[in-house]
Scaffold this motif. Structure first.
Motif, PDB file in Angstrom:
ATOM      1  N   ILE A  85      17.978   5.271   2.339  1.00  0.00           N
ATOM      2  CA  ILE A  85      16.949   6.038   1.638  1.00  0.00           C
ATOM      3  C   ILE A  85      17.113   7.514   1.977  1.00  0.00           C
ATOM      4  O   ILE A  85      17.197   7.870   3.155  1.00  0.00           O
ATOM      5  N   PRO A  86      17.189   8.406   0.976  1.00  0.00           N
ATOM      6  CA  PRO A  86      17.274   9.843   1.263  1.00  0.00           C
ATOM      7  C   PRO A  86      16.117  10.297   2.154  1.00  0.00           C
ATOM      8  O   PRO A  86      15.024   9.720   2.121  1.00  0.00           O
ATOM      9  N   ALA A  87      16.380  11.355   2.927  1.00  0.00           N
ATOM     10  CA  ALA A  87      15.412  11.798   3.934  1.00  0.00           C
ATOM     11  C   ALA A  87      14.038  12.096   3.339  1.00  0.00           C
ATOM     12  O   ALA A  87      13.011  11.706   3.897  1.00  0.00           O
ATOM     13  N   PHE A  88      14.005  12.797   2.202  1.00  0.00           N
ATOM     14  CA  PHE A  88      12.712  13.159   1.613  1.00  0.00           C
ATOM     15  C   PHE A  88      11.910  11.911   1.264  1.00  0.00           C
ATOM     16  O   PHE A  88      10.716  11.816   1.581  1.00  0.00           O
ATOM     17  N   PHE A  89      12.558  10.935   0.629  1.00  0.00           N
ATOM     18  CA  PHE A  89      11.836   9.731   0.204  1.00  0.00           C
ATOM     19  C   PHE A  89      11.477   8.858   1.402  1.00  0.00           C
ATOM     20  O   PHE A  89      10.426   8.200   1.406  1.00  0.00           O
ATOM     21  N   ALA A  90      12.339   8.857   2.435  1.00  0.00           N
ATOM     22  CA  ALA A  90      11.995   8.125   3.659  1.00  0.00           C
ATOM     23  C   ALA A  90      10.747   8.722   4.300  1.00  0.00           C
ATOM     24  O   ALA A  90       9.856   8.001   4.750  1.00  0.00           O
ATOM     25  N   GLY A  91      10.683  10.064   4.330  1.00  0.00           N
ATOM     26  CA  GLY A  91       9.494  10.723   4.871  1.00  0.00           C
ATOM     27  C   GLY A  91       8.261  10.446   4.037  1.00  0.00           C
ATOM     28  O   GLY A  91       7.174  10.193   4.574  1.00  0.00           O
ATOM     29  N   MET A  92       8.420  10.492   2.723  1.00  0.00           N
ATOM     30  CA  MET A  92       7.290  10.224   1.828  1.00  0.00           C
ATOM     31  C   MET A  92       6.776   8.803   2.016  1.00  0.00           C
ATOM     32  O   MET A  92       5.563   8.576   2.109  1.00  0.00           O
ATOM     33  N   ILE A  93       7.691   7.834   2.085  1.00  0.00           N
ATOM     34  CA  ILE A  93       7.291   6.436   2.255  1.00  0.00           C
ATOM     35  C   ILE A  93       6.623   6.230   3.608  1.00  0.00           C
ATOM     36  O   ILE A  93       5.577   5.577   3.715  1.00  0.00           O
ATOM     37  N   GLY A  94       7.228   6.806   4.667  1.00  0.00           N
ATOM     38  CA  GLY A  94       6.658   6.646   5.999  1.00  0.00           C
ATOM     39  C   GLY A  94       5.255   7.222   6.109  1.00  0.00           C
ATOM     40  O   GLY A  94       4.320   6.560   6.573  1.00  0.00           O
ATOM     41  N   LEU A  95       5.098   8.462   5.662  1.00  0.00           N
ATOM     42  CA  LEU A  95       3.778   9.098   5.685  1.00  0.00           C
ATOM     43  C   LEU A  95       2.792   8.360   4.781  1.00  0.00           C
ATOM     44  O   LEU A  95       1.634   8.132   5.156  1.00  0.00           O
ATOM     45  N   GLY A  96       3.262   8.008   3.577  1.00  0.00           N
ATOM     46  CA  GLY A  96       2.379   7.360   2.613  1.00  0.00           C
ATOM     47  C   GLY A  96       1.860   6.023   3.112  1.00  0.00           C
ATOM     48  O   GLY A  96       0.657   5.743   3.032  1.00  0.00           O
ATOM     49  N   LEU A  97       2.754   5.182   3.643  1.00  0.00           N
ATOM     50  CA  LEU A  97       2.326   3.867   4.125  1.00  0.00           C
ATOM     51  C   LEU A  97       1.458   3.990   5.376  1.00  0.00           C
ATOM     52  O   LEU A  97       0.493   3.241   5.550  1.00  0.00           O
ATOM     53  N   HIS A  98       1.814   4.927   6.246  1.00  0.00           N
ATOM     54  CA  HIS A  98       1.037   5.113   7.477  1.00  0.00           C
ATOM     55  C   HIS A  98      -0.414   5.435   7.161  1.00  0.00           C
ATOM     56  O   HIS A  98      -1.344   4.838   7.727  1.00  0.00           O
ATOM     57  N   PHE A  99      -0.628   6.374   6.235  1.00  0.00           N
ATOM     58  CA  PHE A  99      -2.002   6.755   5.913  1.00  0.00           C
ATOM     59  C   PHE A  99      -2.646   5.801   4.913  1.00  0.00           C
ATOM     60  O   PHE A  99      -3.875   5.746   4.819  1.00  0.00           O
ATOM     61  N   ALA A 100      -1.837   5.020   4.187  1.00  0.00           N
ATOM     62  CA  ALA A 100      -2.407   4.026   3.270  1.00  0.00           C
ATOM     63  C   ALA A 100      -3.201   2.974   4.023  1.00  0.00           C
ATOM     64  O   ALA A 100      -4.256   2.529   3.555  1.00  0.00           O
ATOM     65  N   VAL A 101      -2.716   2.570   5.199  1.00  0.00           N
ATOM     66  CA  VAL A 101      -3.440   1.525   5.942  1.00  0.00           C
ATOM     67  C   VAL A 101      -4.772   2.067   6.467  1.00  0.00           C
ATOM     68  O   VAL A 101      -5.760   1.327   6.558  1.00  0.00           O
ATOM     69  N   TYR A 102      -4.809   3.356   6.799  1.00  0.00           N
ATOM     70  CA  TYR A 102      -6.081   3.948   7.231  1.00  0.00           C
ATOM     71  C   TYR A 102      -7.026   4.124   6.035  1.00  0.00           C
ATOM     72  O   TYR A 102      -8.235   3.873   6.149  1.00  0.00           O
ATOM     73  N   ASN A 103      -6.477   4.562   4.914  1.00  0.00           N
ATOM     74  CA  ASN A 103      -7.301   4.656   3.709  1.00  0.00           C
ATOM     75  C   ASN A 103      -7.812   3.285   3.288  1.00  0.00           C
ATOM     76  O   ASN A 103      -8.928   3.165   2.771  1.00  0.00           O
ATOM     77  N   SER A 104      -6.999   2.252   3.507  1.00  0.00           N
ATOM     78  CA  SER A 104      -7.407   0.901   3.152  1.00  0.00           C
ATOM     79  C   SER A 104      -8.663   0.489   3.911  1.00  0.00           C
ATOM     80  O   SER A 104      -9.590  -0.094   3.326  1.00  0.00           O
ATOM     81  N   ASP A 105      -8.716   0.774   5.197  1.00  0.00           N
ATOM     82  CA  ASP A 105      -9.909   0.441   5.987  1.00  0.00           C
ATOM     83  C   ASP A 105     -11.142   1.145   5.443  1.00  0.00           C
ATOM     84  O   ASP A 105     -12.229   0.563   5.348  1.00  0.00           O
ATOM     85  N   ILE A 106     -10.967   2.419   5.083  1.00  0.00           N
ATOM     86  CA  ILE A 106     -12.085   3.197   4.552  1.00  0.00           C
ATOM     87  C   ILE A 106     -12.548   2.623   3.214  1.00  0.00           C
ATOM     88  O   ILE A 106     -13.752   2.463   2.962  1.00  0.00           O
ATOM     89  N   ILE A 107     -11.586   2.311   2.348  1.00  0.00           N
ATOM     90  CA  ILE A 107     -11.924   1.799   1.013  1.00  0.00           C
ATOM     91  C   ILE A 107     -12.546   0.409   1.106  1.00  0.00           C
ATOM     92  O   ILE A 107     -13.469   0.078   0.344  1.00  0.00           O
ATOM     93  N   GLN A 108     -12.062  -0.414   2.035  1.00  0.00           N
ATOM     94  CA  GLN A 108     -12.686  -1.726   2.229  1.00  0.00           C
ATOM     95  C   GLN A 108     -14.154  -1.583   2.594  1.00  0.00           C
ATOM     96  O   GLN A 108     -15.016  -2.314   2.088  1.00  0.00           O
ATOM     97  N   THR A 109     -14.453  -0.628   3.478  1.00  0.00           N
ATOM     98  CA  THR A 109     -15.841  -0.370   3.852  1.00  0.00           C
ATOM     99  C   THR A 109     -16.658   0.042   2.630  1.00  0.00           C
ATOM    100  O   THR A 109     -17.796  -0.401   2.435  1.00  0.00           O
ATOM    101  N   GLY A 110     -16.058   0.896   1.783  1.00  0.00           N
ATOM    102  CA  GLY A 110     -16.745   1.330   0.564  1.00  0.00           C
ATOM    103  C   GLY A 110     -16.998   0.181  -0.395  1.00  0.00           C
ATOM    104  O   GLY A 110     -18.070   0.079  -1.000  1.00  0.00           O
ATOM    105  N   ILE A 111     -16.018  -0.714  -0.539  1.00  0.00           N
ATOM    106  CA  ILE A 111     -16.175  -1.858  -1.445  1.00  0.00           C
ATOM    107  C   ILE A 111     -17.273  -2.789  -0.948  1.00  0.00           C
ATOM    108  O   ILE A 111     -18.124  -3.252  -1.716  1.00  0.00           O
ATOM    109  N   LEU A 112     -17.262  -3.070   0.354  1.00  0.00           N
ATOM    110  CA  LEU A 112     -18.253  -3.986   0.917  1.00  0.00           C
ATOM    111  C   LEU A 112     -19.667  -3.404   0.857  1.00  0.00           C
ATOM    112  O   LEU A 112     -20.650  -4.154   0.915  1.00  0.00           O
TER     113      LEU A 112
END
Length: 218
Positions: A85-112
């Motif tokens: 994976i090219p460096a830019f896309f590897a960085g984008m995927i790493g950052l995106g997935l890392h913060f997606a799991v934190y956003n997921s917790d927040i959104i789950q709280t909002g849904i509930l």
């Protein structure tokens, strides 16, 4: 020796290019983290066990390991199994997935937090479970959790500096390239800090505008 800011202007183009790459990777990873967070939240709450538990394990893995290690695994580790994976896309995927799991917790709280009557109203109107989530529940949940998600976006901007270790010429890496030629670290790190400050102000302004517009729809 002292402070000599006159060494910075000749490298203004390099610093600006680094700032633009920082904005690009922050924006792309931010979009991935937002929609990925919604997807993870829905799977964690409503998907069958065969999907739900792997998603929860994946989220646990990303929440309990350092972001830097995740970037190394994506960029350097996947090459060993034939995924380059090219460096830019590897960085984008790493950052995106890392913060997606934190956003997921927040959104789950909002849904509930959404009243169950909203689900029942959707079903009464003839909407399927998926349509009720997509058209009624998710929009309300996301609207209610915009401020904490905005905080995660600001954290993502600052953590984007970590992609310099995998070769992305963002703001910090661009500063290091200038330092390698001038041997003036303080001046260029100061210039990088000023750029981060300006970008952070723009991001905060954008988030506040979004929050105000959402507040008007309540």
């Amino acid at each position: 020796m002292g402070l000599d800011l006159t060494v910075v202007p000749p490298f203004a183009g390099l610093i600006l290019q680094g700032a633009l790459w920082t904005i690009a990777i922050t924006a792309s990873a931010g979009v991935l983290s937002f929609f990925g967070g919604i997807g993870f939240a829905i799977c964690a709450l409503y998907a069958p066990a065969i999907i739900r538990y792997p998603i929860k394990a994946f989220a646990w893995l990303f929440m309990t390991t350092p972001l830097l290690l995740q970037l190394f695994l994506i960029y350097f580790g996947l090459v060993q199994i034939g995924i380059d994976i090219p460096a830019f896309f590897a960085g984008m995927i790493g950052l995106g997935l890392h913060f997606a799991v934190y956003n997921s917790d927040i959104i789950q709280t909002g849904i509930l937090a959404i009243d169950k009557g909203q689900h029942e109203a959707g079903r009464t109107l003839g909407l399927s479970r998926g349509q009720t989530l997509r058209k009624i529940v998710i929009p309300q949940a996301v609207r209610d959790v915009v401020p904490p998600i905005g905080n995660n976006m600001i954290a993502l901007l600052k953590d984007s500096a970590l992609v310099s270790v995998i070769g992305v010429v963002e703001l910090v890496h661009a500063s290091q390239l200038a330092i390698s030629e001038t041997f003036r670290p303080f001046e260029f790190y100061l210039a990088a800090a000023a750029c981060y400050y300006v970008v952070n102000l723009l991001l905060e302004f954008t988030l506040h505008r979004i929050e105000r517009r959402i507040a008007l729809t309540r």
